[in-house]
Design a protein around this motif. Structure first.
Motif, mmCIF file in Angstrom:
data_model
loop_
_atom_site.group_PDB
_atom_site.id
_atom_site.type_symbol
_atom_site.label_atom_id
_atom_site.label_comp_id
_atom_site.label_asym_id
_atom_site.label_seq_id
_atom_site.Cartn_x
_atom_site.Cartn_y
_atom_site.Cartn_z
ATOM 1 N N LYS A 1 12.054 -19.182 -53.003
ATOM 2 C CA LYS A 1 11.265 -20.399 -52.859
ATOM 3 C C LYS A 1 10.984 -20.673 -51.383
ATOM 4 O O LYS A 1 11.752 -20.282 -50.515
ATOM 5 C CB LYS A 1 12.066 -21.566 -53.463
ATOM 6 C CG LYS A 1 11.408 -22.910 -53.449
ATOM 7 C CD LYS A 1 12.322 -23.941 -54.129
ATOM 8 C CE LYS A 1 11.788 -25.341 -53.991
ATOM 9 N NZ LYS A 1 12.694 -26.326 -54.571
ATOM 10 N N THR A 2 9.887 -21.387 -51.129
ATOM 11 C CA THR A 2 9.534 -21.835 -49.783
ATOM 12 C C THR A 2 9.590 -23.350 -49.739
ATOM 13 O O THR A 2 9.106 -24.019 -50.657
ATOM 14 C CB THR A 2 8.114 -21.372 -49.406
ATOM 15 O OG1 THR A 2 8.094 -19.942 -49.373
ATOM 16 C CG2 THR A 2 7.682 -21.918 -48.053
ATOM 17 N N MET B 1 16.497 -21.863 -53.037
ATOM 18 C CA MET B 1 15.684 -20.939 -52.248
ATOM 19 C C MET B 1 16.196 -19.500 -52.332
ATOM 20 O O MET B 1 15.539 -18.586 -51.843
ATOM 21 C CB MET B 1 15.669 -21.387 -50.783
ATOM 22 C CG MET B 1 15.015 -22.742 -50.592
ATOM 23 S SD MET B 1 15.165 -23.314 -48.888
ATOM 24 C CE MET B 1 13.950 -22.247 -48.107
#
Length: 191
Positions: free
Chosen positions: A56-57, A83
């Motif tokens: 994830k960002t 993340m």
């Protein structure tokens, strides 16, 4: 009665070196002050980056100033897990063998092989504050936080003493949520 102190929630953020700042924002870039923080000389800047993990960002993560000697990312455990970043609980600056991520700014990217931590909960104190509290540098204490519905005692709180500090305890967003922290929250050392 024991001396109480403010307990502040430290949300996810990034500290950068001047070199990395210029990679992310362009040659000659400088951090500009959005808001001064409780620790003398520290500020939330107007500059934000994306923190990229394997899963994830997170966009819009604040950079705190001033620039530092090492680039460091501080996340909550929930942030790190979501993340896909494996990172240890550490004191600020203890980065050897810590987590990895990529930082993305408007002018470039920085690949961090290490530098991502979950910040160990801590108390900043001046030498005078430490004396009044009856604690010393690196001492581990317990702190009781009173909130209307979720008061609790945090163990394993490290005391950090410097004449450059202002008295305050810092916890991350996971810890603040566990204690139901909202608005001004005070703590007191109980052991």
């Amino acid at each position: 009665m024991a001396k109480s102190f403010i307990v502040e929630t430290s949300a996810r953020h990034v500290h950068v070196t001047q070199e990395d700042l210029e990679i992310l924002f362009g040659k000659g870039a400088e951090l500009t002050v959005k808001k001064m923080l409780s620790q003398p000389g520290q500020f939330a800047s107007n500059q934000k980056v994306s923190v990229v993990g394997p899963k994830k960002t997170m966009d819009g993560v604040s950079i705190l100033g001033p620039v530092r000697s090492a680039t460091q990312v501080e996340l909550s455990a929930t942030d790190a897990r979501s993340m896909g970043i494996s990172c240890p609980i550490r004191e600020s600056g203890d980065l050897a063998g810590s987590g990895a991520c990529k930082l993305v700014g408007p002018a470039g990217e920085v690949e961090l092989k290490e530098g991502v931590i979950i910040a160990k909960r801590h108390i900043h104190a001046t030498p005078a504050d430490a004396e009044e509290l009856g604690v010393q540098e690196k001492q581990i204490v317990k702190v009781k936080i009173d909130t209307p519905e979720r008061s609790l005692i945090f163990d394993d709180v490290v005391v950090r003493v410097s004449d450059k500090y202002a008295l305050a305890m810092h916890i991350d967003t996971d810890e603040a949520n566990a204690a139901g922290c909202s608005g001004d929250v005070m703590g007191v050392i109980v052991d």
